[in-house]
Design a protein around this motif. Structure first.
Motif, PDB file in Angstrom:
ATOM      1  N   LEU A 143      10.061  40.256 -34.403  1.00 61.48           N
ATOM      2  CA  LEU A 143       8.879  39.663 -35.020  1.00 61.48           C
ATOM      3  C   LEU A 143       8.957  39.599 -36.534  1.00 61.48           C
ATOM      4  CD1 LEU A 143       6.079  41.312 -32.834  1.00 61.48           C
ATOM      5  CD2 LEU A 143       6.761  38.904 -32.826  1.00 61.48           C
TER       6      LEU A 143
ATOM      7  N   ASP B 285      -0.385  40.102 -32.874  1.00 59.43           N
ATOM      8  CA  ASP B 285      -0.563  38.661 -33.066  1.00 59.43           C
ATOM      9  C   ASP B 285      -0.134  37.829 -31.867  1.00 59.43           C
ATOM     10  OD1 ASP B 285      -1.401  38.648 -35.901  1.00 59.43           O
ATOM     11  OD2 ASP B 285       0.624  39.427 -36.272  1.00 59.43           O
ATOM     12  N   ILE B 286       0.581  38.443 -30.917  1.00 59.68           N
ATOM     13  CA  ILE B 286       1.174  37.645 -29.846  1.00 59.68           C
ATOM     14  C   ILE B 286       0.470  37.892 -28.516  1.00 59.68           C
ATOM     15  CG2 ILE B 286       3.416  37.617 -30.993  1.00 59.68           C
ATOM     16  CD1 ILE B 286       4.400  39.683 -29.010  1.00 59.68           C
TER      17      ILE B 286
ATOM     18  N   SER C 222       0.389  39.005 -25.023  1.00 64.82           N
ATOM     19  CA  SER C 222       1.225  39.954 -24.283  1.00 64.82           C
ATOM     20  C   SER C 222       0.919  39.963 -22.791  1.00 64.82           C
ATOM     21  CB  SER C 222       1.013  41.360 -24.849  1.00 64.82           C
ATOM     22  OG  SER C 222      -0.347  41.729 -24.755  1.00 64.82           O
TER      23      SER C 222
END
Length: 263
Positions: A228, A237-238, A240
């Motif tokens: 990242l 931020d992603i 999952s």
């Protein structure tokens, strides 16, 4: 009612490779996602690890249009004046100038210190409301806090870094500020336990009583953190949803920030 000055979070140690910048970034983003105003000061003007992470984040936002949180940040370079007295005076002036800009506007000011003893780092430690010292699970890193005997793993002597933190605490007490919360974070944890981990735990347990810190588990060693960095993103931020490992990583971050008692 006047706004209170910012809470200072200082990430400091005098060893590299402990995941300090990754830890700092995840704390920063967690606070921003909690709708806190966060400003960041990078005192490591040579490596600029946190600043580089944030520059990568800026580039990602510019190229992708991603709607993600972003703190204000600044790098403070060490003075190159010829005399020690002039260098320290210039360092203090530059530091105070940035603090004046950030401390009244932010809820939290996160300061990332270099992995060596500098005057700027000492100034930051003296300001720390929360001092976070990440360590790997090894006796090499434990030497940052104190000298440990080989036979019974008892603490024989405190380190220069521990003495510096103690001096910072005395300075805070003399200036009438609340006590510093010193948190030692066992970082880059292995997924499997070992005899070494248990010994490290035993020594930290003895040290925390002597040095008056508390220690917490940090982030496990995960490839995703390294992947990242180029985009300036964190695990927070992603999406999952399709990865149990990423879900666990988010839980690690949130559990750590909860244990820091910041929000």
């Amino acid at each position: 009612m006047d706004k209170k000055d910012a809470h200072f979070i200082v990430l400091g140690n005098e060893k590299g490779g402990t995941g300090k910048s990754t830890l700092a970034m995840h704390i920063i983003i967690c606070l921003l996602k909690a709708e806190k105003k966060v400003s960041v000061i990078d005192l490591d003007s040579r490596q600029k690890s946190v600043a580089r992470y944030l520059h990568n984040r800026q580039s990602h936002i510019a190229s992708s249009g991603a709607d993600i949180v972003m703190p204000d940040f600044m790098v403070i370079a060490q003075s190159t004046a010829s005399s020690l007295k002039d260098r320290e005076a210039e360092d203090q002036q530059n530091f105070q100038k940035v603090l004046a800009k950030f401390k009244s506007a932010a809820d939290f000011v996160v300061i990332d210190c270099p992995g060596n003893d500098t005057y700027l780092s000492r100034l930051a430690h003296a300001l720390a409301d929360t001092l976070i010292t990440p360590l790997n699970d090894s006796f090499v890193d434990l030497d940052l806090l104190g000298e440990v005997s080989a036979g019974d793993f008892q603490v024989k002597k405190l380190s220069y870094y521990s003495e510096m933190v103690w001096d910072s605490r005395k300075f805070r007490a003399a200036s009438g500020r609340p006590p510093m919360d010193w948190v030692v974070v066992r970082n880059r944890l292995a997924s499997l336990g070992s005899r070494n981990n248990k010994r490290v735990h035993t020594v930290l347990d003895a040290l925390q009583k002597r040095l008056m810190f508390r220690y917490l588990p940090g982030l496990y060693e995960r490839v995703i953190y390294k992947e990242l960095f180029p985009s300036g993103l964190t695990i927070l931020d992603i999406n999952s949803a399709n990865s149990l490992s990423n879900v666990a990583a988010k839980q690690d971050v949130r559990a750590l920030v909860d244990s820091l008692n910041l929000i």
